[in-house]
Design a protein around this motif. Structure first.
Motif, PDB file in Angstrom:
ATOM      1  N   MET A  62       0.814  -1.208   0.000  1.00 26.07           N
ATOM      2  CA  MET A  62       0.000   0.000   0.000  1.00 26.07           C
ATOM      3  C   MET A  62       0.859   1.275   0.000  1.00 26.07           C
ATOM      4  O   MET A  62       0.325   2.376  -0.111  1.00 26.07           O
ATOM      5  CB  MET A  62      -0.926   0.015   1.226  1.00 26.07           C
ATOM      6  CG  MET A  62      -1.970  -1.071   1.239  1.00 26.07           C
ATOM      7  SD  MET A  62      -3.125  -0.899  -0.153  1.00 26.07           S
ATOM      8  CE  MET A  62      -3.423  -2.650  -0.535  1.00 26.07           C
ATOM      9  N   PRO A  92       0.705   3.574  -3.616  1.00 27.14           N
ATOM     10  CA  PRO A  92      -0.441   4.474  -3.827  1.00 27.14           C
ATOM     11  C   PRO A  92      -0.525   5.609  -2.805  1.00 27.14           C
ATOM     12  O   PRO A  92      -0.887   6.739  -3.158  1.00 27.14           O
ATOM     13  CB  PRO A  92      -1.660   3.538  -3.725  1.00 27.14           C
ATOM     14  CG  PRO A  92      -1.158   2.238  -3.200  1.00 27.14           C
ATOM     15  CD  PRO A  92       0.289   2.168  -3.510  1.00 27.14           C
ATOM     16  N   LEU A  93      -0.170   5.325  -1.556  1.00 28.54           N
ATOM     17  CA  LEU A  93      -0.238   6.381  -0.547  1.00 28.54           C
ATOM     18  C   LEU A  93       0.854   7.436  -0.762  1.00 28.54           C
ATOM     19  O   LEU A  93       0.621   8.631  -0.539  1.00 28.54           O
ATOM     20  CB  LEU A  93      -0.132   5.792   0.867  1.00 28.54           C
ATOM     21  CG  LEU A  93      -1.259   4.844   1.262  1.00 28.54           C
ATOM     22  CD1 LEU A  93      -1.119   4.454   2.727  1.00 28.54           C
ATOM     23  CD2 LEU A  93      -2.619   5.470   1.010  1.00 28.54           C
ATOM     24  N   LYS A 148       2.075   8.323  -3.633  1.00 28.27           N
ATOM     25  CA  LYS A 148       1.628   9.167  -4.762  1.00 28.27           C
ATOM     26  C   LYS A 148       0.553  10.145  -4.302  1.00 28.27           C
ATOM     27  O   LYS A 148       0.559  11.324  -4.667  1.00 28.27           O
ATOM     28  CB  LYS A 148       1.072   8.277  -5.884  1.00 28.27           C
ATOM     29  CG  LYS A 148       2.120   7.428  -6.581  1.00 28.27           C
ATOM     30  CD  LYS A 148       1.460   6.501  -7.619  1.00 28.27           C
ATOM     31  CE  LYS A 148       1.980   5.095  -7.518  1.00 28.27           C
ATOM     32  NZ  LYS A 148       1.205   4.124  -8.333  1.00 28.27           N
ATOM     33  N   ALA A 149      -0.370   9.649  -3.493  1.00 30.73           N
ATOM     34  CA  ALA A 149      -1.441  10.518  -2.992  1.00 30.73           C
ATOM     35  C   ALA A 149      -0.860  11.659  -2.168  1.00 30.73           C
ATOM     36  O   ALA A 149      -1.322  12.805  -2.248  1.00 30.73           O
ATOM     37  CB  ALA A 149      -2.421   9.698  -2.151  1.00 30.73           C
ATOM     38  N   ALA A 169       0.584  14.265  -4.417  1.00 28.95           N
ATOM     39  CA  ALA A 169      -0.506  14.932  -5.135  1.00 28.95           C
ATOM     40  C   ALA A 169      -1.251  15.903  -4.232  1.00 28.95           C
ATOM     41  O   ALA A 169      -1.738  16.944  -4.677  1.00 28.95           O
ATOM     42  CB  ALA A 169      -1.465  13.885  -5.703  1.00 28.95           C
ATOM     43  N   VAL A 187       7.629   7.165 -10.735  1.00 29.52           N
ATOM     44  CA  VAL A 187       6.252   7.663 -10.850  1.00 29.52           C
ATOM     45  C   VAL A 187       6.074   8.921  -9.992  1.00 29.52           C
ATOM     46  O   VAL A 187       5.403   9.878 -10.397  1.00 29.52           O
ATOM     47  CB  VAL A 187       5.233   6.581 -10.411  1.00 29.52           C
ATOM     48  CG1 VAL A 187       3.811   7.099 -10.592  1.00 29.52           C
ATOM     49  CG2 VAL A 187       5.436   5.300 -11.197  1.00 29.52           C
ATOM     50  N   LYS A 196       6.831  12.050 -11.709  1.00 26.71           N
ATOM     51  CA  LYS A 196       5.779  12.529 -12.634  1.00 26.71           C
ATOM     52  C   LYS A 196       4.628  13.182 -11.869  1.00 26.71           C
ATOM     53  O   LYS A 196       4.067  14.179 -12.308  1.00 26.71           O
ATOM     54  CB  LYS A 196       5.234  11.348 -13.449  1.00 26.71           C
ATOM     55  CG  LYS A 196       6.225  10.798 -14.448  1.00 26.71           C
ATOM     56  CD  LYS A 196       5.545   9.724 -15.299  1.00 26.71           C
ATOM     57  CE  LYS A 196       6.558   8.791 -15.928  1.00 26.71           C
ATOM     58  NZ  LYS A 196       5.922   7.583 -16.470  1.00 26.71           N
ATOM     59  N   VAL A 197       4.286  12.574 -10.733  1.00 27.30           N
ATOM     60  CA  VAL A 197       3.184  13.147  -9.944  1.00 27.30           C
ATOM     61  C   VAL A 197       3.591  14.528  -9.426  1.00 27.30           C
ATOM     62  O   VAL A 197       2.815  15.486  -9.472  1.00 27.30           O
ATOM     63  CB  VAL A 197       2.782  12.213  -8.779  1.00 27.30           C
ATOM     64  CG1 VAL A 197       1.708  12.872  -7.905  1.00 27.30           C
ATOM     65  CG2 VAL A 197       2.288  10.872  -9.297  1.00 27.30           C
ATOM     66  N   ALA A 238       3.196  16.962 -12.087  1.00 27.83           N
ATOM     67  CA  ALA A 238       1.777  17.228 -12.383  1.00 27.83           C
ATOM     68  C   ALA A 238       1.203  18.289 -11.461  1.00 27.83           C
ATOM     69  O   ALA A 238       0.293  19.029 -11.839  1.00 27.83           O
ATOM     70  CB  ALA A 238       0.970  15.931 -12.274  1.00 27.83           C
ATOM     71  N   VAL A 239       1.735  18.376 -10.244  1.00 27.34           N
ATOM     72  CA  VAL A 239       1.221  19.376  -9.300  1.00 27.34           C
ATOM     73  C   VAL A 239       2.193  20.550  -9.123  1.00 27.34           C
ATOM     74  O   VAL A 239       2.126  21.281  -8.127  1.00 27.34           O
ATOM     75  CB  VAL A 239       0.861  18.747  -7.927  1.00 27.34           C
ATOM     76  CG1 VAL A 239      -0.273  17.745  -8.075  1.00 27.34           C
ATOM     77  CG2 VAL A 239       2.072  18.088  -7.261  1.00 27.34           C
TER      78      VAL A 239
END
Lengths: 337, 337, 337, 337
Positions: free
Chosen positions: B279, B282-283, B285-286, B289, B325, B328-329, B332-333
């Motif tokens: 997990m 995903p956390l 990346k969140a 973001a 990744v 990239k995130v 993006a922000v």
């Protein structure tokens, strides 16, 4: 330890898991169910407790069988532990009440409060010399001076005393002045402090952390017991939940659960749980009714002028009234007070 | 401070309340509404913060207007605090990743892990020498020896290091070896430790307590700042809730809330929040973001054999993939990594 | 099912337990460990799920092996379920955004909002005709009239629509007007409503209850699936915790956990989670970064005058800005929007 | 309503806020403090309750002064509401116990259980005909047939009955068979059902939701009262927290808080709170000691074979023993049973 495998675990993964367990000196039993295969690891589970078995490919979940605490468990010692402090027994048939101000502010109010709670039936005096405060700008306690006031009051009024330790560096000093060392809510998992307190032979009042499970409270008690000090009094004082009507949510169920899980005495602090003096009496009665061995209640001779937690302190008259009812409740459930 | 009166408060009660407030040097404004009378206390609210006004007869509730923290608030300092550690800036446009094993186990694995996380883009190395463990029977860290391994690794690999302090008595020693002092989750309200850390001039990584509100986290930061140390990095690492699918519930909203409330940098620890390595990506990346200034990620060269938290540690290859990744995130922000 | 026995369980008790399990048609395996005896019940675990085995003398605890949900589990169906609604696919590579006002207030604002969210890239329009409100004195929705406005807007603007059902008696009517039926947070365990919705063939947007575990959310989805309707979109919308800085605590970990446990699409509602419009953008970005298949966002052409949830509604311009960033975040994690 | 402004609110923003409030027909009082300006809105606060004032530029926070419930509040009606059901009074000096099986399974066990609980002193019989179950595959109740058994048993044994309604479509039928309508935990915020129940004149037993605040429970009671039905019995049955030793955490403080906030009777369900029969007696005693007006206890003539909640059901003998102690506890706190 039971290891449940993923439904698509391969034989190679299963073999690797079995090898790991056998390599740790445990026996293995594999059971192939209709939908899942499970592996039982038989032997000393504590060897496995530290192993990250969940990470092994093919493992879905790992379920421990044994409880992680030992010395403090009811299985280890079936009889209730009764702690004798200057002839007063905590954990026996008699319910004991510890009362006094949140913090020691001056000698006069402390002695006045002490005399009044003693007259009402309290058997111990509480009072903080070192205070954990959420704000760095709040009153932090009288420290050394407070300890002296506590000892003076003990001598004059004749009640054994309880005070909190926050820092291992203060422990030696505090031990000279107090009969029971309190570990506060915010330090329930201050493991270094627990270890140090475990090395003393003083009775310890261990308060449950705000978001600690009952299991974690027992693990913290185990830290103290593992050092050789088994005079531990557990204290339920409310946990943090979404409800804001009271400062914390008193987990009254913790009393019977703890009485089943451990041989240690269990007391309740309704003052910190509620955070409002008017809720202290009903919670105190509930605590005794549920089987608690004692209570920790904040009483202040002049709550309006208290430097700490005045909002939740009972006036001595209210405390006296409460004690009369508590005596009846204790008798209703086969105890004395 | 707004004091809402009970609907049946008497004039005598109201006068007593007004006298108390005026006696503290504040001005009073009484407003009689259709259903309730309210009293506004105008002046330095901190004077009132310590007063148990709720206890005064006739008072229904007391509502503070001001925030209890000051130095760490965005109102006190509008611009982001950027902390420079050996030329690496935390709190600026660049997102920083701190990575490494939960505990230092031996020099070889530490150096291997350090080299690999550096190659993947981590800018700091984490590693615990003193470990807070729920069980007294679990591995407690290599202590002094661990600190030496950390310094050796820093010199060899070239990453500044972060390690945890649990006891004020270890602080001086730890300061010699580390670039950032970590205050762990269980010590967020160890106020004596916060005060001591505040007296040093080392950057502090302050982790949120398991059941601490955002406001309490900021109050703990205020303890450090009040001693003159404003190099504080706040870390969201999951809170305790009823959900058991993950070990803690990552409070991702804490990131934007903190960025609004305070000028201090905010990072996220997805490893402890999830308690499961799968997990973590995903956390992580969140977190980026949502606006986090950095991440604290557990990476171990051989998680299967880790002595602590192997379940939540990423293998170096997985960490390397994740970093690609995350870059990239971050872009993006509007950030870099 | 694993049954752990008490350390002092008698042979008679063990025999009784074994008889009960065999009597239900399951096989039994007894394993005597060093400290505990455990009994494995092998066969169809669902037969045992209803049995109060914990109550049998000698039983310490019962641990189920299997998950209680079946049709919605990833084990039952490994591939992602993709739901096609008028050609728009939910659960595939493309992230879908559902936007619109909390409640339908009048035709003009609805159509204005719908046009603007469509222009910004939303693919579905949300709007409540029947509103669950905490207060009986609050606006309860336009009901039938609201449904007509919704259909008018759908025809005019060209976005499929989502609206909530609160009462089985309204279901038939709502099905005529909507493309997706929403089951709200407060009805996640309204089992009769779930069953009725399961009998339709409409896609269902099932919101997680405020204090529901992920497992319970999946059990509620199972209710719908068990009736033959597998077009279920799960929605994480924040859970209730002790933290009050946001209205709920968005459980961002629920996204990857659900993606692992189930084949159903998972979306996130950052508006209700935060309860404040300024926190919606960071949470929306975090949701996409963590792997969500879509978002449910409240947008209102004039939030200041909204009759419901204006505090958490984005203005169309802010929504448009957000969508631009969300597109980049989606690409960063290998999706499109 | 108190509106606290941001420290940098502009005069233009302040004027806009004042205009909005005045436009709603309320008077305004502006108070400029040393650090913050606050605006008091004086008049009917309910007009403002629906307005998203937080969204207005320059507003930091909005603090309501009044309670959101009215008819159910102690301020509206100072005297305790006493509900008379076939001559038995709930809410008066006598504590009432409602007992019986979780679900109605067959006529024989129901009647056997009913006779036994009556003999032990219970005054009402509980039994579910429509059961909310987490799993769609679990026993859902005997429905119409169960209601008939309930009425038969009432006639034969002579205890008024309580049964749950889950669906507005069943309400008329259930009203024919029951003396008290139960709204279950999962339906506490099923506002349509509350409204329908409010239209009947049957006494209602309203259970607190698993994650509902005391304020929300009172708002749900207000829904019923607003329709003209004020025969509402509130029931604390445990809330969801992080603790897993008991199924829910009994919020014992809710009893005194509710007794202060509302004139409605308050009872406690220790069976669902604990989820284990052995914890029911201590919690039942605590409930009476804390001031509850009654109890709802699960009793089953043969718990081992119960189709629902057998784990938490007392055997009739245990219930009988408990009633004897409860009588003494009731007397200790000045009540009878």
């Amino acid at each position: 330890m039971i290891i449940v495998l993923k439904h698509d675990a391969t034989q190679e993964q299963i073999d690797h898991i079995i090898d790991r367990i056998k390599g740790l000196g445990l026996a293995v039993h594999v059971s192939e169910g209709k939908e899942k295969t499970i592996i039982g690891a038989i032997g000393d589970e504590s060897v496995l407790a530290e192993q990250p078995l969940e990470i092994l490919p093919g493992v879905e979940k790992v379920m421990p069988i044994l409880k992680p605490y030992k010395l403090v468990s009811r299985e280890f010692k079936a009889d209730d532990t009764i702690i004798d402090i200057e002839g007063i027994k905590i954990g026996g048939r008699e319910v004991q009440v510890i009362a006094g101000p949140c913090s020691i502010e001056n000698l006069e109010i402390l002695q006045e409060t002490a005399s009044m709670v003693k007259a009402a039936g309290a058997r111990f005096l509480r009072g903080g010399a070192f205070k954990p405060r959420t704000s760095p700008y709040a009153f932090q306690g009288l420290r050394d001076e407070g300890l002296k006031y506590l000892l003076d009051t003990k001598k004059k009024v004749g009640l054994p005393v309880v005070t909190e330790v926050m820092d291992p560096r203060d422990l030696e000093l505090i031990c000279e002045y107090t009969d029971i060392i309190q570990i506060g809510t915010r330090n329930m998992q201050n493991f270094r402090l627990l270890t140090e307190v475990g090395k003393t032979r003083k009775p310890v009042l261990l308060k449950r952390g705000l978001s600690s499970t009952i299991k974690e409270l027992l693990m913290s008690a185990e830290y103290i017991a593992a050092e050789g000090n088994d005079k531990i009094i557990l204290c339920e004082r409310g946990i943090r939940t979404f409800e804001t009507a009271t400062r914390s949510t008193l987990d009254i169920s913790a009393v019977p659960v703890l009485k089943e899980e451990t041989h240690l005495p269990v007391i309740v602090d309704p003052s910190h749980a509620a955070g409002r003096w008017d809720m202290v009496p009903p919670l105190a009665k509930a605590a005794i009714a549920s089987g608690a061995d004692g209570l920790l209640i904040e009483v202040h001779a002049d709550p309006e002028r208290a430097l700490c937690d005045g909002v939740q302190s009972l006036k001595p008259e209210k405390f006296d009234e409460l004690m009369k009812v508590l005596r009846k409740v204790a008798e209703a459930v086969g105890r004395t007070l």
